[in-house]
Scaffold this motif. Structure first.
Motif, PDB file in Angstrom:
ATOM      1  N   ASN A 116       0.833  -1.207   0.000  1.00  8.80           N
ATOM      2  CA  ASN A 116       0.000   0.000   0.000  1.00  8.80           C
ATOM      3  C   ASN A 116       0.865   1.254   0.000  1.00  8.80           C
ATOM      4  O   ASN A 116       0.904   2.015   0.955  1.00  8.80           O
ATOM      5  CB  ASN A 116      -0.952   0.011   1.191  1.00  8.80           C
ATOM      6  N   SER A 117       1.538   1.464  -1.107  1.00 10.02           N
ATOM      7  CA  SER A 117       2.469   2.582  -1.215  1.00 10.02           C
ATOM      8  C   SER A 117       1.781   3.890  -1.559  1.00 10.02           C
ATOM      9  O   SER A 117       2.411   4.947  -1.500  1.00 10.02           O
ATOM     10  CB  SER A 117       3.556   2.260  -2.252  1.00 10.02           C
ATOM     11  N   ASP A 118       0.485   3.851  -1.912  1.00 11.40           N
ATOM     12  CA  ASP A 118      -0.282   5.070  -2.141  1.00 11.40           C
ATOM     13  C   ASP A 118      -1.310   5.202  -1.014  1.00 11.40           C
ATOM     14  O   ASP A 118      -2.278   4.438  -0.960  1.00 11.40           O
ATOM     15  CB  ASP A 118      -0.995   5.022  -3.494  1.00 11.40           C
ATOM     16  N   SER A 171      -3.839  -4.409   2.991  1.00  8.46           N
ATOM     17  CA  SER A 171      -2.405  -4.634   2.772  1.00  8.46           C
ATOM     18  C   SER A 171      -1.694  -4.739   4.115  1.00  8.46           C
ATOM     19  O   SER A 171      -2.125  -4.178   5.125  1.00  8.46           O
ATOM     20  CB  SER A 171      -1.818  -3.471   1.968  1.00  8.46           C
ATOM     21  N   ASP A 203       3.348  -0.590   3.888  1.00  5.42           N
ATOM     22  CA  ASP A 203       3.989   0.099   2.763  1.00  5.42           C
ATOM     23  C   ASP A 203       5.441  -0.302   2.546  1.00  5.42           C
ATOM     24  O   ASP A 203       6.125   0.266   1.701  1.00  5.42           O
ATOM     25  CB  ASP A 203       3.887   1.618   2.937  1.00  5.42           C
ATOM     26  N   ASP A 225      -0.315   0.752  -5.564  1.00  2.00           N
ATOM     27  CA  ASP A 225       0.097   2.120  -5.886  1.00  2.00           C
ATOM     28  C   ASP A 225      -0.845   2.754  -6.890  1.00  2.00           C
ATOM     29  O   ASP A 225      -0.470   3.120  -7.999  1.00  2.00           O
ATOM     30  CB  ASP A 225       1.530   2.135  -6.422  1.00  2.00           C
ATOM     31  N   THR A 280       9.231  -2.869  -5.658  1.00  2.00           N
ATOM     32  CA  THR A 280       8.052  -2.708  -4.790  1.00  2.00           C
ATOM     33  C   THR A 280       6.987  -3.759  -5.100  1.00  2.00           C
ATOM     34  O   THR A 280       6.865  -4.754  -4.394  1.00  2.00           O
ATOM     35  CB  THR A 280       7.466  -1.286  -4.940  1.00  2.00           C
ATOM     36  N   VAL A 311       2.317   1.493   8.395  1.00  2.00           N
ATOM     37  CA  VAL A 311       2.415   2.522   7.356  1.00  2.00           C
ATOM     38  C   VAL A 311       2.705   3.862   8.006  1.00  2.00           C
ATOM     39  O   VAL A 311       2.457   4.071   9.193  1.00  2.00           O
ATOM     40  CB  VAL A 311       1.118   2.635   6.518  1.00  2.00           C
TER      41      VAL A 311
END
Length: 547
Positions: free
Chosen positions: A141-143, A153, A156, A189, A211, A542
């Motif tokens: 969960n990078s966004d 998720s 991150d 993302d 990633t 995160v």
């Protein structure tokens, strides 16, 4: 070419379909008997109790045997735990034990809990005949604005996501279920929900390797039994920004099979999502494209017309030479191997009476594990918890919004003519207010909206609950107004992703607590933490960098 009966039986093994009802329906019988469908997905709409699910699965398997199926059915379910838990109990029905979801489990900082909770959940499902679950979530969960993954998720950090996803996969397999890692090659993302449209991820292949792909590589190396492909466009992989990964041969065959050497079963996410359904040809054409891309099993969850359409479009594609039976038979061997490993023979699945005593004992043990896990997952993000006085405590919870189609738009949710959720007080927030009432003598529960009038008395303390207030900023507007009206302690509880707790807009409140999901069990654990009954041991998986 003319399709033989055996050809049609083979084609049926390459689909997993859903149906409606708590008992086997005429639609389900038609799919199994006429179209030889070899895999069924159960939805929340099919789950009323553990005993009822056992009877339902028995009837599905008996139907398949009577129809001449060579192998028993794979019976799948969306049981990630946490907010996506089709098998877990609800306020209306007593079914499976509720365990923490991905982000809550990761907040414990101990992968053993991920493995143990997954194995425990799997044992309950296996006892009623379920043998396939669409978990773990391998998305990073990078966004923070991601509307569909979020707390589904493990966080991150791709390395930690890989560790936890691998542990969940191991636990599910230990419990007798085939795991399915999703959503390959990565849905984390993007701020577009593939239920509603086609997400586009603009990353280079090098960035994807660092990633998105990292958790899936770990899962492949660990031998995960199946992988679910997602409906997102990644130009670095597909060569364009219009083709969903699930329908791309460059993703399913070239990347997943040939480059990453994956040998297990590949299943698509449900094709009734708008990312596929709105394409030319809709669901039936999407099914053909996914099979041409190299998928083993095509998922269509809801609509009988789409079920028939997908099968018949596949018949036509084979007859025209677009699809080849020899490739389908090769793919079918992977499906058969999955069935041999996780389902067994007809004797293994039929004639097994429901053991209520054993289930009760298992669920009693699992309830203790769940409570322990939830208690350890709750995190104090900032501040210090107050010792509330004996005066009135005000609990404020937000009105329900449709923020996540995988969670909020389940079938059966009542809505107004304008599409708003009809209930103003969500049942899980009502349960939280009850949790507070068990600990305080005088509690007032207020449901707030953007136009909430804050000119009132707020008692001797406020527990202000948010849900994704980083995206629904009106919640923080209300919080700021509340703080101008009271000098007594204000505790902010983020009941989903904790991103708003990193905002400068919550500076100065007494304490910020994160539960990482709004299941009743997570909110009960949060109440225990807020009232200093248990130590807030959780750590956020995160962060929001730069704040």
């Amino acid at each position: 070419m003319v399709l033989s009966s055996e050809d049609k039986r083979e084609i049926g093994q390459h689909f997993v379909f859903g149906f409606h009802g708590h008992e086997i329906s005429e639609d389900a019988k038609e799919l199994i008997e006429k179209y030889h469908v070899g895999n069924i997905i159960l939805m929340k709409r099919n789950v009323q109790s553990v005993k009822q699910v056992h009877a339902l699965v028995q009837s599905l398997q008996q139907c398949a045997r009577d129809a001449g199926h060579r192998y028993p059915l794979m019976i799948g379910i969306d049981q990630e735990n946490g907010l996506v838990s089709a098998f877990s109990s609800t306020e209306k029905h007593q079914a499976g034990t509720q365990f923490p979801g991905a982000m809550a489990i990761a907040a414990i900082s101990d992968v053993n809990y991920a493995r143990d909770c997954s194995a425990a959940s799997a044992r309950e499902m296996k006892a009623v005949g379920i043998n396939w679950t669409y978990s773990p979530v391998g998305d990073v969960n990078s966004d923070p604005q991601n509307p569909v993954i979020g707390v589904r998720s493990f966080g991150d950090d791709p390395i930690k996501v890989a560790q936890y996803a691998k542990a969940v996969g191991e636990g599910l397999a230990q419990g007798g279920l085939a795991p399915s890692a999703k959503h390959f090659p990565g849905h984390g993302d993007t701020n577009i929900d593939s239920h509603l449209g086609l997400p586009v991820i603009n990353k280079s292949r090098a960035e994807l390797d660092q990633t998105e792909l990292k958790p899936f590589k770990e899962l492949i190396d660990a031998g995960v039994a199946s992988i679910m492909t997602g409906h997102m466009a990644i130009q670095a992989l597909t060569g364009d920004s219009e083709t969903p990964a699930s329908l791309s041969r460059a993703v399913t065959t070239a990347l997943l099979r040939e480059e990453l050497k994956y040998e297990g079963v590949v299943v698509t996410d449900c094709l009734e999502m708008n990312a596929v359904m709105e394409r030319k040809g809709g669901v039936p054409r999407g099914a053909v494209e996914a099979l041409v891309a190299g998928a083993d099993v095509i998922m269509v969850c809801h609509t009988m017309a789409f079920h028939r359409g997908a099968i018949e479009a596949t018949y036509e594609a084979v007859q025209k030479g677009e699809l080849h039976m020899d490739e389908l038979r090769k793919s079918g061997k992977r499906v058969a191997a999955l069935k041999r490993r996780f389902v067994g023979t007809w004797d293994d699945v039929l004639g097994k009476p429901f053991d209520e005593e054993a289930m009760n004992a298992l669920q009693a043990t699992n309830k203790k594990l769940s409570e322990d896990a939830y208690a350890k997952s709750t995190a104090l993000i900032s501040g210090s918890l107050p010792a509330f006085s004996s005066g009135k405590i005000v609990v404020m919870t937000p009105v329900v919004e449709s923020l996540n189609a995988a969670v909020d738009d389940a079938e059966g949710v009542q809505r107004t003519e304008k599409g708003h959720v009809r209930n103003t007080a969500a049942p899980y927030y009502m349960s939280f207010a009850e949790s507070v009432r068990r600990r305080a003598a005088d509690v007032e529960h207020l449901v707030y909206a953007a136009d909430f009038d804050c000119r009132r008395e707020f008692g001797q303390g406020v527990i202000f609950v948010t849900r994704n207030a980083d995206r629904s900023a009106w919640q923080l507007d209300v919080l700021e107004k509340v703080r101008t009206q009271t000098s007594d302690p204000v505790v902010v509880l983020a009941s989903c992703a904790p991103y708003e707790l990193f905002s400068r807009r919550v500076l100065g409140v007494q304490a910020c607590v994160a539960s990482f999901e709004f299941t009743s069990e997570a909110l009960e654990a949060a109440a225990r933490v807020i009232f200093n009954e248990v130590f807030p041991a959780g750590k956020s998986p995160v962060s929001v960098r730069g704040q």
